[in-house]
Write a protein that holds these residues in place. Structure first.
Motif, PDB file in Angstrom:
ATOM      1  N   ILE A  24       3.185   3.820   3.052  1.00 17.37           N
ATOM      2  CA  ILE A  24       4.610   4.128   2.892  1.00 17.37           C
ATOM      3  C   ILE A  24       4.821   5.634   2.846  1.00 17.37           C
ATOM      4  O   ILE A  24       5.762   6.169   3.441  1.00 17.37           O
ATOM      5  CB  ILE A  24       5.160   3.427   1.632  1.00 17.37           C
ATOM      6  CG1 ILE A  24       5.101   1.912   1.829  1.00 17.37           C
ATOM      7  CG2 ILE A  24       6.588   3.855   1.344  1.00 17.37           C
ATOM      8  CD1 ILE A  24       5.431   1.109   0.603  1.00 17.37           C
ATOM      9  N   GLN A  25       3.932   6.372   2.192  1.00 13.48           N
ATOM     10  CA  GLN A  25       4.067   7.826   2.097  1.00 13.48           C
ATOM     11  C   GLN A  25       3.799   8.502   3.427  1.00 13.48           C
ATOM     12  O   GLN A  25       4.410   9.522   3.748  1.00 13.48           O
ATOM     13  CB  GLN A  25       3.128   8.370   1.023  1.00 13.48           C
ATOM     14  CG  GLN A  25       3.583   8.038  -0.377  1.00 13.48           C
ATOM     15  CD  GLN A  25       2.593   8.518  -1.426  1.00 13.48           C
ATOM     16  OE1 GLN A  25       1.523   8.996  -1.096  1.00 13.48           O
ATOM     17  NE2 GLN A  25       2.976   8.367  -2.688  1.00 13.48           N
ATOM     18  N   GLU A  26       2.876   7.970   4.227  1.00 14.52           N
ATOM     19  CA  GLU A  26       2.565   8.568   5.530  1.00 14.52           C
ATOM     20  C   GLU A  26       3.756   8.534   6.479  1.00 14.52           C
ATOM     21  O   GLU A  26       3.927   9.429   7.302  1.00 14.52           O
ATOM     22  CB  GLU A  26       1.388   7.840   6.181  1.00 14.52           C
ATOM     23  CG  GLU A  26       0.055   8.146   5.588  1.00 14.52           C
ATOM     24  CD  GLU A  26      -1.059   7.353   6.257  1.00 14.52           C
ATOM     25  OE1 GLU A  26      -0.821   6.793   7.350  1.00 14.52           O
ATOM     26  OE2 GLU A  26      -2.147   7.297   5.686  1.00 14.52           O
ATOM     27  N   THR A  27       4.560   7.510   6.402  1.00 16.54           N
ATOM     28  CA  THR A  27       5.673   7.359   7.345  1.00 16.54           C
ATOM     29  C   THR A  27       7.014   7.711   6.707  1.00 16.54           C
ATOM     30  O   THR A  27       8.056   7.379   7.272  1.00 16.54           O
ATOM     31  CB  THR A  27       5.722   5.911   7.866  1.00 16.54           C
ATOM     32  OG1 THR A  27       5.886   5.040   6.754  1.00 16.54           O
ATOM     33  CG2 THR A  27       4.471   5.566   8.627  1.00 16.54           C
ATOM     34  N   ASN A  28       6.999   8.369   5.572  1.00 17.81           N
ATOM     35  CA  ASN A  28       8.215   8.784   4.879  1.00 17.81           C
ATOM     36  C   ASN A  28       9.144   7.605   4.570  1.00 17.81           C
ATOM     37  O   ASN A  28      10.361   7.730   4.608  1.00 17.81           O
ATOM     38  CB  ASN A  28       8.969   9.850   5.675  1.00 17.81           C
ATOM     39  CG  ASN A  28       8.156  11.112   5.831  1.00 17.81           C
ATOM     40  OD1 ASN A  28       7.367  11.454   4.951  1.00 17.81           O
ATOM     41  ND2 ASN A  28       8.331  11.799   6.944  1.00 17.81           N
ATOM     42  N   GLY A  29       8.576   6.444   4.307  1.00 16.81           N
ATOM     43  CA  GLY A  29       9.370   5.281   3.924  1.00 16.81           C
ATOM     44  C   GLY A  29       9.914   4.470   5.076  1.00 16.81           C
ATOM     45  O   GLY A  29      10.437   3.383   4.868  1.00 16.81           O
ATOM     46  N   ARG A  30       9.826   4.974   6.322  1.00 22.16           N
ATOM     47  CA  ARG A  30      10.365   4.225   7.460  1.00 22.16           C
ATOM     48  C   ARG A  30       9.566   2.955   7.718  1.00 22.16           C
ATOM     49  O   ARG A  30      10.124   1.931   8.093  1.00 22.16           O
ATOM     50  CB  ARG A  30      10.358   5.091   8.722  1.00 22.16           C
ATOM     51  CG  ARG A  30      11.365   6.217   8.679  1.00 22.16           C
ATOM     52  CD  ARG A  30      11.324   6.945   9.981  1.00 22.16           C
ATOM     53  NE  ARG A  30       9.943   7.359  10.221  1.00 22.16           N
ATOM     54  CZ  ARG A  30       9.571   8.567  10.614  1.00 22.16           C
ATOM     55  NH1 ARG A  30      10.465   9.475  10.854  1.00 22.16           N
ATOM     56  NH2 ARG A  30       8.312   8.861  10.791  1.00 22.16           N
ATOM     57  N   TRP A  31       8.257   3.011   7.524  1.00 24.62           N
ATOM     58  CA  TRP A  31       7.413   1.837   7.759  1.00 24.62           C
ATOM     59  C   TRP A  31       7.788   0.721   6.792  1.00 24.62           C
ATOM     60  O   TRP A  31       7.835  -0.443   7.176  1.00 24.62           O
ATOM     61  CB  TRP A  31       5.945   2.218   7.583  1.00 24.62           C
ATOM     62  CG  TRP A  31       5.035   1.063   7.859  1.00 24.62           C
ATOM     63  CD1 TRP A  31       4.586   0.660   9.069  1.00 24.62           C
ATOM     64  CD2 TRP A  31       4.498   0.147   6.905  1.00 24.62           C
ATOM     65  NE1 TRP A  31       3.795  -0.445   8.931  1.00 24.62           N
ATOM     66  CE2 TRP A  31       3.728  -0.785   7.608  1.00 24.62           C
ATOM     67  CE3 TRP A  31       4.605   0.017   5.534  1.00 24.62           C
ATOM     68  CZ2 TRP A  31       3.060  -1.813   6.985  1.00 24.62           C
ATOM     69  CZ3 TRP A  31       3.941  -1.016   4.916  1.00 24.62           C
ATOM     70  CH2 TRP A  31       3.171  -1.909   5.641  1.00 24.62           C
ATOM     71  N   GLN A  39       0.845  -1.197   0.000  1.00 24.02           N
ATOM     72  CA  GLN A  39       0.000   0.000   0.000  1.00 24.02           C
ATOM     73  C   GLN A  39       0.877   1.243   0.000  1.00 24.02           C
ATOM     74  O   GLN A  39       1.602   1.521   0.955  1.00 24.02           O
ATOM     75  CB  GLN A  39      -0.924   0.010   1.207  1.00 24.02           C
ATOM     76  CG  GLN A  39      -2.004  -1.033   1.140  1.00 24.02           C
ATOM     77  CD  GLN A  39      -2.939  -0.945   2.329  1.00 24.02           C
ATOM     78  OE1 GLN A  39      -2.788  -0.084   3.192  1.00 24.02           O
ATOM     79  NE2 GLN A  39      -3.904  -1.840   2.364  1.00 24.02           N
ATOM     80  N   GLU A  40       0.771   1.991  -1.058  1.00 20.83           N
ATOM     81  CA  GLU A  40       1.604   3.183  -1.224  1.00 20.83           C
ATOM     82  C   GLU A  40       1.252   4.265  -0.206  1.00 20.83           C
ATOM     83  O   GLU A  40       2.121   5.020   0.235  1.00 20.83           O
ATOM     84  CB  GLU A  40       1.431   3.711  -2.649  1.00 20.83           C
ATOM     85  CG  GLU A  40       2.445   4.750  -3.029  1.00 20.83           C
ATOM     86  CD  GLU A  40       2.343   5.109  -4.493  1.00 20.83           C
ATOM     87  OE1 GLU A  40       2.693   6.248  -4.815  1.00 20.83           O
ATOM     88  OE2 GLU A  40       1.916   4.271  -5.290  1.00 20.83           O
ATOM     89  N   SER A  41      -0.013   4.350   0.201  1.00 20.69           N
ATOM     90  CA  SER A  41      -0.427   5.395   1.144  1.00 20.69           C
ATOM     91  C   SER A  41       0.271   5.224   2.497  1.00 20.69           C
ATOM     92  O   SER A  41       0.686   6.216   3.119  1.00 20.69           O
ATOM     93  CB  SER A  41      -1.939   5.373   1.321  1.00 20.69           C
ATOM     94  OG  SER A  41      -2.349   4.132   1.849  1.00 20.69           O
TER      95      SER A  41
END
Length: 154
Positions: A90-97, A86-88
């Motif tokens: 990944i974008q919410e956590t700036n890639g850290r998730w 889910q791209e959303s």
């Protein structure tokens, strides 16, 4: 007024009553004509021979447990893969998730790979029976008696 647990209890009681009624009706209307052929044990159409309590090799159980282990692994991997994509998120956590989830899954698969390597190293996956080592201990029991016992349990 019926509570939530009361409705569950009523549903359960209704199901049990329905089951008992259906089995009672089936008992009343089915034909009952037993004969020796119907009362015999069915084994692929042939008469059964020998004891029904056959012991299976423990390797079958070990392979089944290993299969179950990796089957459960897939049950855990599938939801992870669908959420990980889910791209959303990944974008919410700036890639850290994404990095955390990927490392977590590598750790999970690594632990399972260690378990598989352990089972493989211990020989649980080998189907060839190992050769028995002949002891050089002198015994008062003749060797042919040992041979009879070993032949009996092979």
């Amino acid at each position: 007024m019926v509570t939530d647990f009361g409705s569950i209890l009523l549903f359960f009681i209704t199901g049990v009553i329905f089951l008992v009624v259906m089995l009672g009706i089936a008992r009343l209307i089915r034909p009952n004509r037993p004969n020796p052929e119907k009362l015999s044990t069915y084994e692929s159409g042939e008469e059964p021979e020998g004891n029904a309590n056959v012991q299976f090799n423990i390797r079958f159980y070990i392979v089944a447990l290993i299969f179950l282990l990796f089957d459960v692994e897939l049950v855990f991997l599938f939801p992870w893969a669908t959420v990980f994509g889910q791209e959303s998120l990944i974008q919410e956590t700036n890639g850290r998730w994404g990095v955390f989830a990927l490392l977590e899954m590598f750790l999970f698969v690594g632990i399972l790979a260690l378990g598989l390597a352990y089972a493989w190293r211990k020989g649980h996956l080998d189907w060839v029976r190992p050769q028995a080592k002949v002891s050089d201990i002198q015994s008062k029991v003749p060797m042919d008696l040992y041979g009879k016992v070993n032949k009996k349990y092979q």
